[in-house]
Design a protein around this motif. Structure first.
Motif, PDB file in Angstrom:
ATOM      1  N   ILE A   1       0.847  -1.201   0.000  1.00 14.26           N
ATOM      2  CA  ILE A   1       0.000   0.000   0.000  1.00 14.26           C
ATOM      3  C   ILE A   1       0.878   1.244   0.000  1.00 14.26           C
ATOM      4  O   ILE A   1       0.619   2.205  -0.734  1.00 14.26           O
ATOM      5  CB  ILE A   1      -0.954  -0.011   1.219  1.00 14.26           C
ATOM      6  N   PHE A   2       1.948   1.239   0.790  1.00 18.53           N
ATOM      7  CA  PHE A   2       2.874   2.352   0.829  1.00 18.53           C
ATOM      8  C   PHE A   2       3.546   2.546  -0.530  1.00 18.53           C
ATOM      9  O   PHE A   2       3.673   3.672  -1.019  1.00 18.53           O
ATOM     10  CB  PHE A   2       3.921   2.116   1.927  1.00 18.53           C
ATOM     11  N   HIS A   3       3.965   1.447  -1.173  1.00 17.82           N
ATOM     12  CA  HIS A   3       4.580   1.541  -2.501  1.00 17.82           C
ATOM     13  C   HIS A   3       3.604   2.094  -3.525  1.00 17.82           C
ATOM     14  O   HIS A   3       3.974   2.902  -4.386  1.00 17.82           O
ATOM     15  CB  HIS A   3       5.084   0.181  -2.954  1.00 17.82           C
ATOM     16  N   PHE A   4       2.346   1.689  -3.443  1.00 17.76           N
ATOM     17  CA  PHE A   4       1.330   2.210  -4.358  1.00 17.76           C
ATOM     18  C   PHE A   4       1.160   3.712  -4.166  1.00 17.76           C
ATOM     19  O   PHE A   4       1.094   4.468  -5.146  1.00 17.76           O
ATOM     20  CB  PHE A   4      -0.004   1.494  -4.139  1.00 17.76           C
ATOM     21  N   LEU A   5       1.105   4.167  -2.918  1.00 20.89           N
ATOM     22  CA  LEU A   5       0.930   5.599  -2.662  1.00 20.89           C
ATOM     23  C   LEU A   5       2.139   6.401  -3.129  1.00 20.89           C
ATOM     24  O   LEU A   5       1.986   7.493  -3.695  1.00 20.89           O
ATOM     25  CB  LEU A   5       0.666   5.839  -1.174  1.00 20.89           C
ATOM     26  N   ILE A   6       3.340   5.884  -2.915  1.00 18.91           N
ATOM     27  CA  ILE A   6       4.546   6.562  -3.395  1.00 18.91           C
ATOM     28  C   ILE A   6       4.523   6.648  -4.914  1.00 18.91           C
ATOM     29  O   ILE A   6       4.845   7.689  -5.507  1.00 18.91           O
ATOM     30  CB  ILE A   6       5.811   5.833  -2.904  1.00 18.91           C
ATOM     31  N   GLY A   7       4.140   5.564  -5.586  1.00 21.47           N
ATOM     32  CA  GLY A   7       4.040   5.568  -7.049  1.00 21.47           C
ATOM     33  C   GLY A   7       3.015   6.569  -7.533  1.00 21.47           C
ATOM     34  O   GLY A   7       3.236   7.271  -8.530  1.00 21.47           O
ATOM     35  N   LEU A   8       1.879   6.642  -6.833  1.00 20.54           N
ATOM     36  CA  LEU A   8       0.828   7.602  -7.208  1.00 20.54           C
ATOM     37  C   LEU A   8       1.331   9.038  -7.077  1.00 20.54           C
ATOM     38  O   LEU A   8       1.092   9.874  -7.964  1.00 20.54           O
ATOM     39  CB  LEU A   8      -0.396   7.372  -6.316  1.00 20.54           C
ATOM     40  N   VAL A   9       2.055   9.338  -6.011  1.00 16.13           N
ATOM     41  CA  VAL A   9       2.606  10.684  -5.820  1.00 16.13           C
ATOM     42  C   VAL A   9       3.637  10.988  -6.908  1.00 16.13           C
ATOM     43  O   VAL A   9       3.675  12.106  -7.449  1.00 16.13           O
ATOM     44  CB  VAL A   9       3.212  10.828  -4.406  1.00 16.13           C
ATOM     45  N   MET A  10       4.451  10.007  -7.270  1.00 11.20           N
ATOM     46  CA  MET A  10       5.461  10.228  -8.308  1.00 11.20           C
ATOM     47  C   MET A  10       4.808  10.491  -9.663  1.00 11.20           C
ATOM     48  O   MET A  10       5.238  11.385 -10.405  1.00 11.20           O
ATOM     49  CB  MET A  10       6.404   9.028  -8.385  1.00 11.20           C
ATOM     50  N   VAL A  11       3.775   9.736  -9.996  1.00  8.04           N
ATOM     51  CA  VAL A  11       3.067   9.963 -11.268  1.00  8.04           C
ATOM     52  C   VAL A  11       2.424  11.343 -11.268  1.00  8.04           C
ATOM     53  O   VAL A  11       2.491  12.075 -12.265  1.00  8.04           O
ATOM     54  CB  VAL A  11       2.024   8.853 -11.509  1.00  8.04           C
ATOM     55  N   TRP A  12       1.801  11.736 -10.152  1.00 13.53           N
ATOM     56  CA  TRP A  12       1.200  13.061 -10.075  1.00 13.53           C
ATOM     57  C   TRP A  12       2.272  14.146 -10.252  1.00 13.53           C
ATOM     58  O   TRP A  12       2.055  15.133 -10.964  1.00 13.53           O
ATOM     59  CB  TRP A  12       0.500  13.245  -8.726  1.00 13.53           C
ATOM     60  N   ALA A  13       3.431  13.981  -9.609  1.00 12.82           N
ATOM     61  CA  ALA A  13       4.494  14.983  -9.704  1.00 12.82           C
ATOM     62  C   ALA A  13       5.010  15.098 -11.134  1.00 12.82           C
ATOM     63  O   ALA A  13       5.234  16.215 -11.629  1.00 12.82           O
ATOM     64  CB  ALA A  13       5.639  14.621  -8.756  1.00 12.82           C
ATOM     65  N   ILE A  14       5.160  13.971 -11.815  1.00  7.14           N
ATOM     66  CA  ILE A  14       5.628  14.013 -13.209  1.00  7.14           C
ATOM     67  C   ILE A  14       4.635  14.756 -14.083  1.00  7.14           C
ATOM     68  O   ILE A  14       5.013  15.653 -14.859  1.00  7.14           O
ATOM     69  CB  ILE A  14       5.882  12.583 -13.722  1.00  7.14           C
ATOM     70  N   PHE A  15       3.360  14.430 -13.969  1.00  2.78           N
ATOM     71  CA  PHE A  15       2.355  15.134 -14.764  1.00  2.78           C
ATOM     72  C   PHE A  15       2.253  16.603 -14.381  1.00  2.78           C
ATOM     73  O   PHE A  15       2.039  17.472 -15.243  1.00  2.78           O
ATOM     74  CB  PHE A  15       0.991  14.455 -14.642  1.00  2.78           C
ATOM     75  N   HIS A  16       2.425  16.920 -13.105  1.00  3.96           N
ATOM     76  CA  HIS A  16       2.380  18.316 -12.669  1.00  3.96           C
ATOM     77  C   HIS A  16       3.519  19.117 -13.298  1.00  3.96           C
ATOM     78  O   HIS A  16       3.310  20.219 -13.816  1.00  3.96           O
ATOM     79  CB  HIS A  16       2.455  18.378 -11.144  1.00  3.96           C
ATOM     80  N   PHE A  17       4.726  18.571 -13.292  1.00  4.16           N
ATOM     81  CA  PHE A  17       5.864  19.288 -13.867  1.00  4.16           C
ATOM     82  C   PHE A  17       5.770  19.382 -15.380  1.00  4.16           C
ATOM     83  O   PHE A  17       6.174  20.386 -15.966  1.00  4.16           O
ATOM     84  CB  PHE A  17       7.181  18.652 -13.425  1.00  4.16           C
ATOM     85  N   ILE A  18       5.215  18.365 -16.028  1.00  2.00           N
ATOM     86  CA  ILE A  18       4.990  18.453 -17.479  1.00  2.00           C
ATOM     87  C   ILE A  18       3.980  19.547 -17.782  1.00  2.00           C
ATOM     88  O   ILE A  18       4.168  20.338 -18.708  1.00  2.00           O
ATOM     89  CB  ILE A  18       4.532  17.090 -18.046  1.00  2.00           C
ATOM     90  N   ALA A  19       2.917  19.621 -16.970  1.00  2.00           N
ATOM     91  CA  ALA A  19       1.907  20.663 -17.178  1.00  2.00           C
ATOM     92  C   ALA A  19       2.493  22.050 -16.926  1.00  2.00           C
ATOM     93  O   ALA A  19       2.202  22.996 -17.677  1.00  2.00           O
ATOM     94  CB  ALA A  19       0.711  20.423 -16.259  1.00  2.00           C
ATOM     95  N   GLN A  20       3.313  22.194 -15.906  1.00  2.00           N
ATOM     96  CA  GLN A  20       3.961  23.482 -15.636  1.00  2.00           C
ATOM     97  C   GLN A  20       4.858  23.896 -16.796  1.00  2.00           C
ATOM     98  O   GLN A  20       4.900  25.072 -17.177  1.00  2.00           O
ATOM     99  CB  GLN A  20       4.777  23.410 -14.339  1.00  2.00           C
ATOM    100  N   THR A  21       5.580  22.937 -17.358  1.00  3.20           N
ATOM    101  CA  THR A  21       6.453  23.237 -18.494  1.00  3.20           C
ATOM    102  C   THR A  21       5.643  23.669 -19.706  1.00  3.20           C
ATOM    103  O   THR A  21       5.993  24.632 -20.400  1.00  3.20           O
ATOM    104  CB  THR A  21       7.301  21.996 -18.846  1.00  3.20           C
TER     105      THR A  21
END
Length: 107
Positions: A71-91
């Motif tokens: 469950i912890f690994h899933f949440l970390i993965g979810l945060v990482m995917v969100w961060a990647i999409f957030h930075f792509i959107a900012q760019t």
């Protein structure tokens, strides 16, 4: 106390016994006794041993669906995917409007 040479099978009374079960101490013919984990045992004792083992396994795995590490690994993965999409959107939002209009290419 009777000896093996005089004993008959507990289940098949007309057959001579070939072994004694160490669990229940009864005599059995070759068809009624089996080898399990390197020792001879009767079907009843084997069934009792397996029932006690599966009873222990089911008691110890009642909360096996709750595993905090996956469950912890899933949440970390979810945060990482969100961060990647957030930075792509900012760019993408930081690109000037002229780039999309095509006027930046005409200069």
């Amino acid at each position: 106390m009777s000896s093996l040479s005089q004993a008959t099978c507990r289940i098949h009374f007309d057959r001579p016994a070939s072994a004694r079960c160490p669990g229940c101490r009864q005599f059995y013919c070759p068809e009624c006794i089996t080898e399990h984990d390197g020792r001879l045992t009767c079907a009843a004792c084997l069934k009792t041993a397996r029932a006690s083992l599966t009873g222990l396994e089911t008691r110890s795995t009642k909360l096996s669906w709750f595993q905090p590490v996956p469950i912890f690994h899933f949440l970390i993965g979810l945060v990482m995917v969100w961060a990647i999409f957030h930075f792509i959107a900012q760019t993408l939002t930081s690109i000037p409007d002229e780039f999309h209009d095509g006027t930046i290419w005409l200069e």
